[in-house]
Design a protein around this motif. Structure first.
Motif, mmCIF file in Angstrom:
data_model
loop_
_atom_site.group_PDB
_atom_site.id
_atom_site.type_symbol
_atom_site.label_atom_id
_atom_site.label_comp_id
_atom_site.label_asym_id
_atom_site.label_seq_id
_atom_site.Cartn_x
_atom_site.Cartn_y
_atom_site.Cartn_z
ATOM 1 N N CYS A 95 -2.174 -13.574 -11.790
ATOM 2 C CA CYS A 95 -3.036 -13.073 -10.719
ATOM 3 C C CYS A 95 -4.400 -13.749 -10.675
ATOM 4 O O CYS A 95 -5.183 -13.514 -9.755
ATOM 5 N N GLY A 96 -4.708 -14.578 -11.656
ATOM 6 C CA GLY A 96 -5.982 -15.287 -11.650
ATOM 7 C C GLY A 96 -7.027 -14.592 -12.500
ATOM 8 O O GLY A 96 -6.986 -13.382 -12.718
ATOM 9 N N LYS A 97 -7.989 -15.355 -12.954
ATOM 10 C CA LYS A 97 -9.021 -14.838 -13.865
ATOM 11 C C LYS A 97 -9.984 -13.860 -13.199
ATOM 12 O O LYS A 97 -10.549 -13.006 -13.846
ATOM 13 N N ASP A 98 -10.201 -13.999 -11.894
ATOM 14 C CA ASP A 98 -11.173 -13.151 -11.203
ATOM 15 C C ASP A 98 -10.538 -11.924 -10.550
ATOM 16 O O ASP A 98 -11.205 -11.194 -9.825
ATOM 17 N N THR A 102 -8.271 -3.642 -7.352
ATOM 18 C CA THR A 102 -8.254 -3.353 -5.910
ATOM 19 C C THR A 102 -7.857 -4.542 -5.054
ATOM 20 O O THR A 102 -7.629 -4.382 -3.862
ATOM 21 N N ASP A 103 -7.722 -5.728 -5.648
ATOM 22 C CA ASP A 103 -7.230 -6.879 -4.889
ATOM 23 C C ASP A 103 -5.843 -6.623 -4.303
ATOM 24 O O ASP A 103 -5.505 -7.128 -3.244
ATOM 25 N N VAL A 104 -5.044 -5.798 -4.969
ATOM 26 C CA VAL A 104 -3.705 -5.517 -4.441
ATOM 27 C C VAL A 104 -3.774 -4.715 -3.141
ATOM 28 O O VAL A 104 -2.884 -4.783 -2.321
ATOM 29 N N LEU A 105 -4.846 -3.978 -2.934
ATOM 30 C CA LEU A 105 -5.014 -3.229 -1.692
ATOM 31 C C LEU A 105 -5.228 -4.188 -0.529
ATOM 32 O O LEU A 105 -4.717 -3.966 0.568
ATOM 33 N N LYS A 106 -5.987 -5.258 -0.746
ATOM 34 C CA LYS A 106 -6.201 -6.256 0.284
ATOM 35 C C LYS A 106 -4.906 -6.944 0.657
ATOM 36 O O LYS A 106 -4.631 -7.187 1.821
ATOM 37 N N GLU A 107 -4.076 -7.261 -0.359
ATOM 38 C CA GLU A 107 -2.806 -7.900 -0.114
ATOM 39 C C GLU A 107 -1.868 -6.975 0.660
ATOM 40 O O GLU A 107 -1.144 -7.402 1.539
ATOM 41 N N ALA A 108 -1.891 -5.685 0.350
ATOM 42 C CA ALA A 108 -1.029 -4.720 1.019
ATOM 43 C C ALA A 108 -1.419 -4.534 2.480
ATOM 44 O O ALA A 108 -0.577 -4.279 3.330
ATOM 45 N N ALA A 109 -2.701 -4.676 2.772
ATOM 46 C CA ALA A 109 -3.197 -4.486 4.142
ATOM 47 C C ALA A 109 -2.878 -5.671 5.044
ATOM 48 O O ALA A 109 -2.860 -5.547 6.259
ATOM 49 N N SER A 110 -2.622 -6.834 4.442
ATOM 50 C CA SER A 110 -2.391 -8.028 5.280
ATOM 51 C C SER A 110 -0.934 -8.230 5.611
ATOM 52 O O SER A 110 -0.076 -7.584 5.247
#
Length: 110
Positions: A95-98, A102-110
């Motif tokens: 998933c990357g160092k940064d 909550t990044d998964v929420l952004k992915e789910a919304a797109s």
């Protein structure tokens, strides 16, 4: 970014076929840059089947883990494992160092 093969094995019948699988798997990993990150050693099951063993194999990238899993060499030995234990297996991308949860929420919304 690295790719991973992640497995939870349980009810393993440690018989001649599993021994053969273990003797042959390293040679299937090498052409794809795979290496064990978690395999044996101290593990404490805190949820799920009590006899589960976690395994994590790291590859240079997600394509390499996919290529390894589909390779003729690995497919030839895979039944030695799947016919002698129950398992859950996943191929996953780092998933990357940064990354934050909550990044998964952004992915789910797109």
């Amino acid at each position: 970014m690295p790719g991973y093969a992640i497995a939870q094995l349980y009810d393993v019948d440690l018989n001649a076929e599993i021994v053969e699988y273990l003797e042959r798997i390293d040679s299937t990993l090498a052409p794809f840059g795979g290496k064990f990150i978690v395999h044996g050693g101290a593990q404490q099951v805190i949820e799920g089947p009590a006899s589960a063993v976690a395994i994590v194999i790291e590859f240079p990238d997600y394509q390499a883990v996919q290529d390894w899993h589909q390779s003729a060499a690995y497919q030839a030995i895979l039944p030695l494992r799947t016919e002698n234990c129950s398992s859950i297996a996943v191929l996953a991308q780092d998933c990357g160092k940064d990354h934050v949860a909550t990044d998964v929420l952004k992915e789910a919304a797109s």
